[in-house]
Design an enzyme around this catalytic site. Structure first.
Site, mmCIF file in Angstrom:
data_model
loop_
_atom_site.group_PDB
_atom_site.id
_atom_site.type_symbol
_atom_site.label_atom_id
_atom_site.label_comp_id
_atom_site.label_asym_id
_atom_site.label_seq_id
_atom_site.Cartn_x
_atom_site.Cartn_y
_atom_site.Cartn_z
ATOM 1 N N ARG A 1 5.432 -1.267 -5.161
ATOM 2 C CA ARG A 1 4.969 -0.026 -5.780
ATOM 3 C C ARG A 1 5.141 -0.038 -7.294
ATOM 4 N NH1 ARG A 1 5.476 3.339 -0.955
ATOM 5 N NH2 ARG A 1 4.513 5.369 -1.275
ATOM 6 N N ARG B 1 6.443 16.826 6.456
ATOM 7 C CA ARG B 1 7.000 15.960 5.416
ATOM 8 C C ARG B 1 7.143 16.761 4.137
ATOM 9 N NH1 ARG B 1 4.697 9.843 5.143
ATOM 10 N NH2 ARG B 1 5.372 10.140 2.997
ATOM 11 N N ARG C 1 3.437 12.793 -6.853
ATOM 12 C CA ARG C 1 3.353 11.436 -6.291
ATOM 13 C C ARG C 1 2.099 10.724 -6.800
ATOM 14 N NH1 ARG C 1 3.717 11.992 -0.156
ATOM 15 N NH2 ARG C 1 3.820 9.737 -0.168
ATOM 16 N N LYS D 1 -3.147 3.837 4.645
ATOM 17 C CA LYS D 1 -2.536 2.504 4.740
ATOM 18 C C LYS D 1 -1.791 2.327 6.061
ATOM 19 C CE LYS D 1 0.015 2.737 0.941
ATOM 20 N NZ LYS D 1 -0.379 3.973 0.279
ATOM 21 N N ARG E 1 -1.383 16.312 6.261
ATOM 22 C CA ARG E 1 -0.312 15.537 6.901
ATOM 23 C C ARG E 1 1.032 16.244 6.744
ATOM 24 N NH1 ARG E 1 0.894 9.509 4.833
ATOM 25 N NH2 ARG E 1 1.943 10.585 3.145
HETATM 26 P P1 AMP Z 1 5.386 6.205 1.991
HETATM 27 O O1 AMP Z 1 5.714 6.520 3.398
HETATM 28 O O2 AMP Z 1 4.947 4.769 1.783
HETATM 29 O O3 AMP Z 1 4.399 7.178 1.383
HETATM 30 O O4 AMP Z 1 6.734 6.347 1.144
HETATM 31 C C1 AMP Z 1 7.419 7.576 1.060
HETATM 32 C C2 AMP Z 1 8.385 7.561 -0.107
HETATM 33 O O5 AMP Z 1 9.341 6.512 0.072
HETATM 34 C C3 AMP Z 1 7.771 7.285 -1.472
HETATM 35 O O6 AMP Z 1 7.224 8.453 -2.068
HETATM 36 C C4 AMP Z 1 8.991 6.775 -2.226
HETATM 37 O O7 AMP Z 1 9.862 7.830 -2.579
HETATM 38 C C5 AMP Z 1 9.710 5.947 -1.176
HETATM 39 N N1 AMP Z 1 9.248 4.539 -1.189
HETATM 40 C C6 AMP Z 1 8.606 3.866 -0.197
HETATM 41 N N2 AMP Z 1 8.345 2.608 -0.556
HETATM 42 C C7 AMP Z 1 8.829 2.467 -1.815
HETATM 43 C C8 AMP Z 1 8.849 1.396 -2.762
HETATM 44 N N3 AMP Z 1 8.294 0.209 -2.477
HETATM 45 N N4 AMP Z 1 9.440 1.635 -3.968
HETATM 46 C C9 AMP Z 1 9.996 2.811 -4.269
HETATM 47 N N5 AMP Z 1 10.011 3.858 -3.447
HETATM 48 C C10 AMP Z 1 9.427 3.698 -2.216
#
Ligand code: AMP
Length: 188
Positions: free
Chosen positions: A88, A133, A144, A13, A127
């Site tokens: 989400r 990370r 996740r 994404k 990654r």
């Molecule tokens: P991402 O970089 O989009 O994979 O997000 C990393 C982490 O940030 C996720 O695993 C969640 O812990 C948190 N996170 C990001 N966006 C959201 C969201 N819209 N709602 C809840 N947690 C989020």
């Protein structure tokens, strides 16, 4: 042009959002990146979010909805955004609909990127090793994906019911996936 990119973690994404953002000259809004910035700056939100994120859990809906509301009312986002990582949960999707309505915004499309679970595991673990990370460790990745299946995947049906959802095959090169998205958006 307000576009939502949607799909499990690790489907690409972020990469696709960056390209679309440059092509259409509209901001790429990644809630994950914003949270990582809060962590880096050691803000109150960052300190609370870090514990949840490192364990692979979601940050609470009210916090995320407040964050996205602030972003969407900013003048930079008036002409459009590429939204990556939000919504989400169905509660976030419902809140986003209301925010869009209040701002008289009609989202163009929700692009759902589909990739096999095996490929997702492979990409996320790679990654994690490259970007250090913590939330991309094999155990956290499994968690996740489970959270995605339970809490995020229903968002797909929510958008399908509204006729906004387009599924994109996320397998193949970055360019191939990008081309499929542009075709769905009616742009060549
Ligand atoms: P991402 O970089 O989009 O994979 O997000 C990393 C982490 O940030 C996720 O695993 C969640 O812990 C948190 N996170 C990001 N966006 C959201 C969201 N819209 N709602 C809840 N947690 C989020």
């Amino acid at each position: 042009m307000h576009i939502i990119l949607f799909g499990p973690p690790g489907v690409g994404k972020g990469t696709q959002a960056k390209i679309l953002s440059e092509k259409f000259h509209i901001p790429h809004i990644s809630t994950g990146d914003r949270l990582r910035m809060e962590i880096k700056n050691e803000t109150d939100l960052g300190l609370k979010a870090k514990v949840l994120m490192d364990a692979g859990n979601l940050v609470p809906d009210d916090v995320m909805i407040e964050m996205i509301k602030k972003v969407l009312i900013s003048p930079d986002c008036k002409n459009g955004i590429i939204l990556d990582g939000f919504p989400r949960t169905v509660a976030q999707a419902v809140a986003l609909k209301k925010i869009f309505e209040d701002l008289s915004i009609t989202p163009r499309k929700v692009l759902f990127i589909e990739v096999s679970v095996e490929r997702i595991m492979e990409r996320l673990v790679r990654r994690g090793a490259m970007e250090h990370r913590v939330d991309d460790s094999p155990e956290t990745v499994v968690k996740r994906i489970a959270i995605y299946n339970n809490k995020t995947s229903p968002v797909k049906d929510y958008y399908a019911q509204q006729g906004l959802l387009s599924s994109i095959n996320g397998e193949g090169t970055v360019e191939e996936v990008q081309q499929r998205m542009l075709t769905e958006l009616g742009v060549q």
